[in-house]
Design a protein around this motif. Structure first.
Motif, PDB file in Angstrom:
ATOM      1  N   ILE A  67       0.846  -0.796  -0.130  1.00 14.67           N
ATOM      2  CA  ILE A  67      -0.235   0.167   0.065  1.00 14.67           C
ATOM      3  C   ILE A  67       0.860   1.053  -0.110  1.00 14.67           C
ATOM      4  N   THR A  68       0.753   2.280  -0.296  1.00  6.06           N
ATOM      5  CA  THR A  68       1.118   3.199  -1.106  1.00  6.06           C
ATOM      6  C   THR A  68       1.250   4.218  -0.013  1.00  6.06           C
ATOM      7  N   LEU A  69       1.568   5.362  -0.077  1.00 10.31           N
ATOM      8  CA  LEU A  69       1.570   6.401   1.167  1.00 10.31           C
ATOM      9  C   LEU A  69       0.321   6.719   0.894  1.00 10.31           C
ATOM     10  N   LYS A  70       0.384   7.188  -0.716  1.00  9.30           N
ATOM     11  CA  LYS A  70      -0.564   8.161  -1.296  1.00  9.30           C
ATOM     12  C   LYS A  70      -2.250   7.266  -0.866  1.00  9.30           C
ATOM     13  N   GLU A  71      -2.175   5.944  -1.090  1.00 12.07           N
ATOM     14  CA  GLU A  71      -3.608   5.562  -0.618  1.00 12.07           C
ATOM     15  C   GLU A  71      -3.970   5.523   0.419  1.00 12.07           C
ATOM     16  N   LEU A  72      -3.096   5.892   2.065  1.00 13.67           N
ATOM     17  CA  LEU A  72      -3.073   6.065   2.612  1.00 13.67           C
ATOM     18  C   LEU A  72      -3.578   7.447   3.294  1.00 13.67           C
ATOM     19  N   ILE A  73      -2.785   8.182   2.797  1.00 12.60           N
ATOM     20  CA  ILE A  73      -3.579   9.322   3.695  1.00 12.60           C
ATOM     21  C   ILE A  73      -4.742   9.694   2.221  1.00 12.60           C
ATOM     22  N   LEU A  74      -5.170   9.153   1.329  1.00  7.92           N
ATOM     23  CA  LEU A  74      -6.438   8.892   0.821  1.00  7.92           C
ATOM     24  C   LEU A  74      -7.825   8.406   1.750  1.00  7.92           C
ATOM     25  N   ILE A  75      -7.224   7.064   1.994  1.00 10.58           N
ATOM     26  CA  ILE A  75      -8.147   6.500   3.230  1.00 10.58           C
ATOM     27  C   ILE A  75      -8.349   7.626   4.328  1.00 10.58           C
ATOM     28  N   ALA A  76      -7.378   8.188   4.785  1.00 12.97           N
ATOM     29  CA  ALA A  76      -7.572   8.664   5.841  1.00 12.97           C
ATOM     30  C   ALA A  76      -7.867  10.178   5.254  1.00 12.97           C
ATOM     31  N   GLU A 117     -16.019   3.643  21.560  1.00 20.90           N
ATOM     32  CA  GLU A 117     -15.571   2.969  20.829  1.00 20.90           C
ATOM     33  C   GLU A 117     -15.812   2.265  19.721  1.00 20.90           C
ATOM     34  N   LYS A 118     -15.311   2.448  18.302  1.00 23.45           N
ATOM     35  CA  LYS A 118     -15.337   1.580  17.478  1.00 23.45           C
ATOM     36  C   LYS A 118     -14.096   0.996  16.545  1.00 23.45           C
ATOM     37  N   SER A 119     -14.799  -0.065  16.736  1.00 23.25           N
ATOM     38  CA  SER A 119     -12.786  -0.805  15.560  1.00 23.25           C
ATOM     39  C   SER A 119     -13.650  -1.169  14.155  1.00 23.25           C
ATOM     40  N   VAL A 120     -13.131  -0.758  13.762  1.00 16.71           N
ATOM     41  CA  VAL A 120     -12.968  -0.932  12.165  1.00 16.71           C
ATOM     42  C   VAL A 120     -12.000  -2.169  11.333  1.00 16.71           C
ATOM     43  N   SER A 121     -12.715  -3.119  10.898  1.00 16.20           N
ATOM     44  CA  SER A 121     -11.831  -4.014  10.230  1.00 16.20           C
ATOM     45  C   SER A 121     -12.173  -4.813   9.253  1.00 16.20           C
ATOM     46  N   PHE A 122     -11.649  -5.383   7.573  1.00 13.76           N
ATOM     47  CA  PHE A 122     -11.616  -5.430   6.353  1.00 13.76           C
ATOM     48  C   PHE A 122     -10.580  -6.858   6.122  1.00 13.76           C
ATOM     49  N   ASP A 123     -11.703  -7.299   5.354  1.00 13.50           N
ATOM     50  CA  ASP A 123     -10.961  -8.534   5.124  1.00 13.50           C
ATOM     51  C   ASP A 123      -9.337  -8.626   4.719  1.00 13.50           C
ATOM     52  N   SER A 124      -9.311  -7.527   2.793  1.00 10.63           N
ATOM     53  CA  SER A 124      -8.461  -7.766   3.031  1.00 10.63           C
ATOM     54  C   SER A 124      -8.332  -6.086   2.237  1.00 10.63           C
ATOM     55  N   ILE A 125      -6.780  -5.842   1.944  1.00  6.00           N
ATOM     56  CA  ILE A 125      -6.553  -4.162   1.361  1.00  6.00           C
ATOM     57  C   ILE A 125      -7.505  -3.672   0.294  1.00  6.00           C
ATOM     58  N   LYS A 126      -7.703  -4.697  -0.319  1.00  2.00           N
ATOM     59  CA  LYS A 126      -8.569  -4.548  -2.187  1.00  2.00           C
ATOM     60  C   LYS A 126     -10.167  -4.061  -1.323  1.00  2.00           C
ATOM     61  N   ASP A 127     -10.927  -4.998  -0.082  1.00  2.00           N
ATOM     62  CA  ASP A 127     -11.890  -4.217   0.721  1.00  2.00           C
ATOM     63  C   ASP A 127     -11.862  -3.133   1.047  1.00  2.00           C
ATOM     64  N   LEU A 128     -10.638  -2.546   1.657  1.00  3.13           N
ATOM     65  CA  LEU A 128     -10.708  -1.101   2.838  1.00  3.13           C
ATOM     66  C   LEU A 128     -10.581  -0.279   0.742  1.00  3.13           C
ATOM     67  N   LYS A 129     -10.308  -0.256   0.364  1.00  6.56           N
ATOM     68  CA  LYS A 129      -9.433   0.364  -0.998  1.00  6.56           C
ATOM     69  C   LYS A 129     -11.066   0.570  -1.755  1.00  6.56           C
ATOM     70  N   ASN A 130     -12.088  -0.702  -1.305  1.00  6.12           N
ATOM     71  CA  ASN A 130     -13.020  -0.120  -1.999  1.00  6.12           C
ATOM     72  C   ASN A 130     -14.296   0.571  -0.681  1.00  6.12           C
ATOM     73  N   GLU A 131     -13.763  -0.151   0.305  1.00  6.77           N
ATOM     74  CA  GLU A 131     -15.491   0.949   0.922  1.00  6.77           C
ATOM     75  C   GLU A 131     -14.311   2.658   0.930  1.00  6.77           C
ATOM     76  N   ALA A 132     -13.094   2.883   0.481  1.00  2.53           N
ATOM     77  CA  ALA A 132     -12.683   4.365   0.666  1.00  2.53           C
ATOM     78  C   ALA A 132     -12.471   5.005  -0.655  1.00  2.53           C
ATOM     79  N   GLY A 133     -13.255   4.192  -1.405  1.00  2.48           N
ATOM     80  CA  GLY A 133     -13.338   4.797  -3.087  1.00  2.48           C
ATOM     81  C   GLY A 133     -12.178   4.608  -4.020  1.00  2.48           C
ATOM     82  N   LEU A 134     -11.634   4.281  -3.600  1.00  3.87           N
ATOM     83  CA  LEU A 134      -9.904   4.147  -4.524  1.00  3.87           C
ATOM     84  C   LEU A 134      -9.770   2.909  -5.539  1.00  3.87           C
TER      85      LEU A 134
END
Length: 88
Positions: free
Chosen positions: A12-21, A71-88
């Protein structure tokens, strides 16, 4: 609520981390192979946290704020799922 990602997970790239945040308005916790962690958080969210810390200094505000937080915790099964959720 934060999103947890392993540093070497799927390159995962820094750009992707920033976009997710930015897109999720949630801190992204990045952990390296030694177990050391850092957070990536948007400027707006960071400033909101600073304001909250300031407000927590007052006992009445502190009581109201702490009673409204959960407090809530979010988990994803894969980076692909996380990227999809974040619109990447």
């Amino acid at each position: 609520m934060s999103i947890n990602i392993s540093y070497n997970e799927n390159n995962i790239t820094l750009k992707e981390l920033i976009l997710i945040a930015l897109n999720k308005h949630s801190p992204v916790k990045v952990t390296n192979e030694k177990g050391e962690s850092v957070y990536v958080v948007s400027k707006d969210d960071y400033e909101a946290m600073e304001e909250t810390f300031y407000l927590l200094k007052d006992p009445q505000n502190s009581s109201r704020i702490l009673n409204s937080l959960s407090e809530k915790s979010v988990s994803f099964d894969s980076i692909k799922d996380l990227k999809n959720e974040a619109g990447l």
